[in-house]
Enzyme design. Structure first.
Site, short mmCIF file in Angstrom:
data_model
loop_
_atom_site.label_atom_id
_atom_site.label_comp_id
_atom_site.label_asym_id
_atom_site.label_seq_id
_atom_site.Cartn_x
_atom_site.Cartn_y
_atom_site.Cartn_z
N HIS A 98 -9.80 1.55 -0.30
CA HIS A 98 -9.65 2.14 1.02
C HIS A 98 -10.97 1.99 1.77
CE1 HIS A 98 -5.98 3.72 -0.61
NE2 HIS A 98 -5.70 4.44 0.47
N GLU A 135 -10.81 3.23 7.23
CA GLU A 135 -9.80 4.19 7.70
C GLU A 135 -10.57 5.35 8.35
OE1 GLU A 135 -7.78 6.34 4.62
OE2 GLU A 135 -6.17 7.04 5.93
N HIS A 186 0.84 -1.21 0.00
CA HIS A 186 0.00 0.00 0.00
C HIS A 186 0.88 1.25 0.00
CE1 HIS A 186 -4.03 1.84 1.25
NE2 HIS A 186 -3.21 2.86 1.26
N ASP A 201 1.91 3.92 3.06
CA ASP A 201 0.86 4.80 2.52
C ASP A 201 1.45 5.99 1.73
OD1 ASP A 201 -1.76 5.39 2.04
OD2 ASP A 201 -2.27 6.03 4.07
N HIS A 247 1.10 4.96 -2.29
CA HIS A 247 0.64 5.83 -3.39
C HIS A 247 1.88 6.45 -4.02
CE1 HIS A 247 -3.60 5.78 -1.94
NE2 HIS A 247 -3.01 5.54 -0.79
ZN LIG Z 1 -3.74 4.95 1.11
#
Ligand SMILES: [Zn+2]
Length: 329
Positions: free
Chosen positions: A193, A196, A13, A274, A15
């Site tokens: 996602h 979260e 995970h 992330d 980005h």
């Molecule tokens: Zn993320």
């Protein structure tokens, strides 16, 4: 001396734009005479107040990346960083919305630049990268369909999954079924996602409506024991990003984070960063924090990496080679 923190790691995970080193973004902004000074603090780190503001800062940073060569440089810089922390396999989220406004022609050019950079980084560091195309939830379902089309048309060895990032509180997961179905029909594997910011209900929608096999974060599932049984029965894997959750104020510290409880309950948990420079983290820092909070050592981290590789969206041959590297480090 090698420690458990130097070990080979698998990250699911990340980005790509969210991993952009601030120095690279400043350099490209300088070259293009773009004024983005407001997104950095005095030390040159990204600065934001809350999640909404984080998304705005993220989009401003990303706005300087306007051509395939920028994404080539970005990919090289990100993989250099990941390799430094022992990552041997990374699945990066790629957003066509930031690569030629999700039009198929430009997207192919951006993707080709990203792939070229990934191949060169693999030669240099041995790190393997695959791509998961993501739509941006708060851009709405119509834009998501364009991202899904880009994903479906470029599905293959490199693009192996489809997912959704952005603001989880915007709409419901179900609004995006069309895009997820299109991606799945093209042979792509699915993640989104969920859990979260949107609570266990968002996870429920992700599992039952979008039928994903992985969850980005997923941590709020801890509040719903029945749903926990369901995700365990379905063998769903959680892409947990403790440092991100703490930086955004979802949990006060690693000790209060539910990753250990989820793991003990039998959930497939993995660890990722992330958007590392935004959250002042990296894979080594994540491992150190987990080791301090829960006394995790080599055994726990090895199991974690095997769980991650099992849940990776890449082809079997790539996986088999990487399993050997995990076993023989
Ligand atoms: Zn993320």
């Amino acid at each position: 001396m090698q420690t458990e923190f130097d070990m080979h790691k698998v990250e699911l995970h990340l980005h790509l734009e969210g991993a952009a080193p601030p120095t690279l973004i400043r350099q490209i902004a300088h070259e293009k005479k773009a004024d983005i000074d407001g997104i950095f603090d005095e030390q040159g780190h990204y600065v934001f107040r809350d999640f909404e503001h984080f998304l705005a800062v993220y989009e401003t940073a990303t706005s300087v990346l306007t051509e395939p060569m920028d994404f080539y440089r970005l990919t090289r810089a990100v993989l250099d960083q990941s390799a430094t922390h022992g990552v041997i396999y990374t699945e990066a989220f790629l957003s066509p919305d930031f690569c030629g406004q999700a039009q198929l022609g430009p997207w192919r050019e951006y993707l080709s630049a990203i792939q070229e950079a990934a191949q060169e980084s693999e030669k240099k560091h041995g790190i393997v990268m695959k791509g998961i195309v993501t739509c941006i939830r708060h851009f709405g379902p119509d834009k998501a369909k364009k991202a899904a089309l880009c994903a479906a048309e470029t599905a293959g060895d490199f693009i192996c999954g489809f997912g959704m990032g952005g603001a989880e509180t915007f709409g419901v997961q179900e609004d995006y079924i069309y895009s997820f179905d299109m991606a799945q029909e093209a042979g792509l594997r699915l993640t989104t996602h969920a859990g979260e910011w949107g609570g266990a209900e968002s996870v429920r929608q992700a599992v039952f409506d979008l039928k994903v096999e992985r969850l980005g974060h997923g941590v709020q599932t801890i509040d719903d024991p029945q749903l926990l049984d369901e995700v365990i029965a379905r063998d769903i894997t959680f892409e947990v990003c403790p440092g991100s959750n703490i930086a955004l104020g979802i949990y006060p510290d690693t000790h209060s984070h539910p990753i250990e409880k989820l793991r003990n309950r039998g959930v497939n948990v993995t660890v990722s960063t992330d958007d590392p420079p935004f959250f002042n983290t990296d894979m080594t820092k994540e491992y150190v924090a987990l080791s301090r909070a829960f006394s995790w050592g080599k055994e726990e981290f090895t199991a974690l990496n095997k769980t991650a590789l099992n849940a990776a969206f890449c082809d079997k041959a790539t996986k088999d080679t990487l399993f050997k590297r995990l076993d023989t480090e």
